[in-house]
Motif scaffolding. Structure first.
Motif, PDB file in Angstrom:
ATOM      1  N   LEU A  67       0.814  -1.219   0.000  1.00 52.33           N
ATOM      2  CA  LEU A  67       0.000   0.000   0.000  1.00 52.33           C
ATOM      3  C   LEU A  67       0.846   1.267   0.000  1.00 52.33           C
ATOM      4  N   GLN A  68       2.159   1.104  -0.089  1.00 48.04           N
ATOM      5  CA  GLN A  68       3.061   2.218   0.143  1.00 48.04           C
ATOM      6  C   GLN A  68       2.742   3.426  -0.726  1.00 48.04           C
ATOM      7  N   GLU A  69       2.564   3.246  -2.032  1.00 48.14           N
ATOM      8  CA  GLU A  69       2.403   4.397  -2.921  1.00 48.14           C
ATOM      9  C   GLU A  69       1.123   5.167  -2.616  1.00 48.14           C
ATOM     10  N   LEU A  70       0.026   4.440  -2.382  1.00 48.16           N
ATOM     11  CA  LEU A  70      -1.239   5.100  -2.061  1.00 48.16           C
ATOM     12  C   LEU A  70      -1.140   5.839  -0.731  1.00 48.16           C
ATOM     13  N   VAL A  71      -0.590   5.167   0.273  1.00 52.93           N
ATOM     14  CA  VAL A  71      -0.455   5.789   1.592  1.00 52.93           C
ATOM     15  C   VAL A  71       0.535   6.939   1.531  1.00 52.93           C
ATOM     16  N   ARG A  72       1.638   6.719   0.819  1.00 54.32           N
ATOM     17  CA  ARG A  72       2.682   7.742   0.696  1.00 54.32           C
ATOM     18  C   ARG A  72       2.107   9.046   0.161  1.00 54.32           C
ATOM     19  N   LYS A  73       1.336   8.941  -0.909  1.00 52.53           N
ATOM     20  CA  LYS A  73       0.779  10.148  -1.517  1.00 52.53           C
ATOM     21  C   LYS A  73      -0.161  10.863  -0.559  1.00 52.53           C
ATOM     22  N   GLY A  74      -0.994  10.089   0.139  1.00 45.18           N
ATOM     23  CA  GLY A  74      -1.933  10.710   1.074  1.00 45.18           C
ATOM     24  C   GLY A  74      -1.227  11.415   2.214  1.00 45.18           C
ATOM     25  N   LEU A  75      -0.212  10.768   2.789  1.00 41.28           N
ATOM     26  CA  LEU A  75       0.517  11.370   3.903  1.00 41.28           C
ATOM     27  C   LEU A  75       1.268  12.626   3.476  1.00 41.28           C
ATOM     28  N   LEU A  76       1.895  12.575   2.298  1.00 42.96           N
ATOM     29  CA  LEU A  76       2.683  13.717   1.842  1.00 42.96           C
ATOM     30  C   LEU A  76       1.797  14.889   1.448  1.00 42.96           C
ATOM     31  N   GLU A  77       0.608  14.616   0.943  1.00 43.64           N
ATOM     32  CA  GLU A  77      -0.314  15.709   0.633  1.00 43.64           C
ATOM     33  C   GLU A  77      -0.765  16.406   1.911  1.00 43.64           C
ATOM     34  N   ILE A  78      -0.963  15.639   2.989  1.00 42.49           N
ATOM     35  CA  ILE A  78      -1.306  16.235   4.282  1.00 42.49           C
ATOM     36  C   ILE A  78      -0.143  17.073   4.798  1.00 42.49           C
ATOM     37  N   SER A  79       1.067  16.534   4.687  1.00 44.92           N
ATOM     38  CA  SER A  79       2.261  17.265   5.129  1.00 44.92           C
ATOM     39  C   SER A  79       2.398  18.578   4.363  1.00 44.92           C
ATOM     40  N   GLN A  80       2.182  18.523   3.064  1.00 41.23           N
ATOM     41  CA  GLN A  80       2.301  19.728   2.243  1.00 41.23           C
ATOM     42  C   GLN A  80       1.229  20.746   2.600  1.00 41.23           C
ATOM     43  N   GLN A  81       0.010  20.280   2.858  1.00 44.26           N
ATOM     44  CA  GLN A  81      -1.076  21.189   3.216  1.00 44.26           C
ATOM     45  C   GLN A  81      -0.759  21.950   4.494  1.00 44.26           C
ATOM     46  N   LEU A  82      -0.275  21.246   5.505  1.00 41.89           N
ATOM     47  CA  LEU A  82       0.053  21.918   6.765  1.00 41.89           C
ATOM     48  C   LEU A  82       1.248  22.842   6.595  1.00 41.89           C
ATOM     49  N   THR A  83       2.237  22.426   5.827  1.00 43.79           N
ATOM     50  CA  THR A  83       3.417  23.267   5.598  1.00 43.79           C
ATOM     51  C   THR A  83       3.018  24.605   4.990  1.00 43.79           C
ATOM     52  N   LEU A  84       2.202  24.577   3.954  1.00 44.88           N
ATOM     53  CA  LEU A  84       1.802  25.808   3.274  1.00 44.88           C
ATOM     54  C   LEU A  84       0.941  26.686   4.178  1.00 44.88           C
ATOM     55  N   ARG A  85       0.122  26.057   5.027  1.00 47.24           N
ATOM     56  CA  ARG A  85      -0.705  26.851   5.945  1.00 47.24           C
ATOM     57  C   ARG A  85       0.157  27.554   6.983  1.00 47.24           C
ATOM     58  N   LEU A  86       1.163  26.866   7.513  1.00 44.46           N
ATOM     59  CA  LEU A  86       2.044  27.493   8.492  1.00 44.46           C
ATOM     60  C   LEU A  86       2.864  28.610   7.853  1.00 44.46           C
ATOM     61  N   GLU A  87       3.329  28.378   6.644  1.00 39.40           N
ATOM     62  CA  GLU A  87       4.069  29.417   5.933  1.00 39.40           C
ATOM     63  C   GLU A  87       3.211  30.661   5.742  1.00 39.40           C
ATOM     64  N   GLN A  88       1.964  30.463   5.342  1.00 35.98           N
ATOM     65  CA  GLN A  88       1.037  31.588   5.151  1.00 35.98           C
ATOM     66  C   GLN A  88       0.822  32.339   6.453  1.00 35.98           C
ATOM     67  N   LEU A  89       0.690  31.590   7.559  1.00 34.66           N
ATOM     68  CA  LEU A  89       0.442  32.219   8.851  1.00 34.66           C
ATOM     69  C   LEU A  89       1.640  33.062   9.294  1.00 34.66           C
ATOM     70  N   VAL A  90       2.842  32.526   9.171  1.00 30.43           N
ATOM     71  CA  VAL A  90       4.038  33.277   9.575  1.00 30.43           C
ATOM     72  C   VAL A  90       4.186  34.526   8.714  1.00 30.43           C
ATOM     73  N   LEU A  91       3.962  34.403   7.411  1.00 35.94           N
ATOM     74  CA  LEU A  91       4.068  35.565   6.520  1.00 35.94           C
ATOM     75  C   LEU A  91       3.058  36.643   6.899  1.00 35.94           C
ATOM     76  N   MET A  92       1.872  36.233   7.329  1.00 31.26           N
ATOM     77  CA  MET A  92       0.856  37.210   7.719  1.00 31.26           C
ATOM     78  C   MET A  92       1.286  37.966   8.969  1.00 31.26           C
TER      79      MET A  92
END
Length: 272
Positions: A67-92
């Motif tokens: 299941l690695q590829e399916l799980v990998r993509k889901g986990l990394l998309e979550i990681s990316q979503q939080l990363t971009l939200r934190l970046e936006q917050l700090v910039l604000m």
């Protein structure tokens, strides 16, 4: 399987929304300043979550087998979503003058940690995201070169090895400002600035001073940029950039598309 992971994501995103709401709607400047001081604590609170996401998705050997590829993509998309939200917050918060982004300021939030994973038993990669593009060095050399992500490649020698110490190599996602002629007549010609993205390795100039490599203390050591992979004029996503770095480190990536960009991989460097 994803239910507890997405619940944690919702909790952290809700905390980020609270930070933003206080900033935008509170009239109490003292409260805003207190929240700005709490920002590093909030970023620290997100670190264990990033550690799980990136390690579960990328570490070798795979945790989830077939299941690695399916799980990998889901986990990394979550990681990316939080990363971009934190970046936006700090910039604000920075736009309101409550936090600093200058890398030479020890109290600034120029970048934040967003995960770690292993690519072999002796090699671990830590990921850092710059909230805003930062000059490659404080001396602004090489010229027109700005970094957006940093990866620390930590090498731990085998216990049976003698005379070898642990060390860290540094890799960056950078863009270089380039000028392109618009093709108009010389009298009306107005070159346009384009951002050429690449991944490269920090090359220290002069004696190494490990205590300065925290990327917080000032001044930074002087270093050059060994370009390893030319990406193009479009910024890669957070997830894709790390994928490309892994390909470079494991020898799967092709050579850079510019003769001047060619250089040894991390393994070649360590081997020499």
């Amino acid at each position: 399987m994803f239910s507890p992971i997405t619940e944690q994501l919702r909790y952290l995103l809700k905390k980020a929304d609270d930070f933003q709401s206080y900033l935008l709607f509170s009239r109490d400047r003292v409260q805003k300043e207190q929240l700005a001081k709490a920002m590093p604590t909030f970023l620290k609170m997100c670190e264990p979550y990033f550690l799980y996401l990136e390690a579960a998705a990328r570490s070798v050997p795979p945790i989830y087998g077939a299941l690695q590829e399916l799980v990998r993509k889901g986990l990394l998309e979550i990681s990316q979503q939080l990363t971009l939200r934190l970046e936006q917050l700090v910039l604000m918060y920075a736009s309101f003058g409550f936090v600093e982004l200058e890398e030479t300021d020890p109290l600034s939030i120029s970048c934040f940690f967003c995960g770690r994973f292993s690519i072999s038993p002796s090699h671990e990669v830590s990921i850092f995201r710059y909230c805003a593009p930062a000059a490659y060095t404080t001396s602004r050399f090489p010229r027109y070169l700005y970094k957006k992500m940093r990866w620390n490649l930590e090498t731990t020698p085998d216990p049976s090895s003698r005379g070898q110490d642990s060390h860290v190599d540094y890799y960056f996602l950078c863009y270089r400002d380039t000028w392109e002629d618009t093709g108009k007549s010389p009298a009306n010609s107005c070159p346009q600035i384009q951002k050429l993205w690449s991944i490269g390795r920090w090359v220290p100039l002069g004696p190494a001073e490990d205590d300065l490599y925290s990327w917080i203390l000032c001044p930074q050591p002087s270093g050059d940029y060994q370009q390893l992979l030319t990406i193009g004029f479009e910024e890669p996503s957070h997830m894709l950039a790390t994928d490309l770095l892994v390909q470079i480190l494991t020898g799967q990536a092709g050579p850079a598309r510019s003769p001047s960009a060619a250089g040894p991989t991390a393994w070649d460097t360590q081997g020499s």
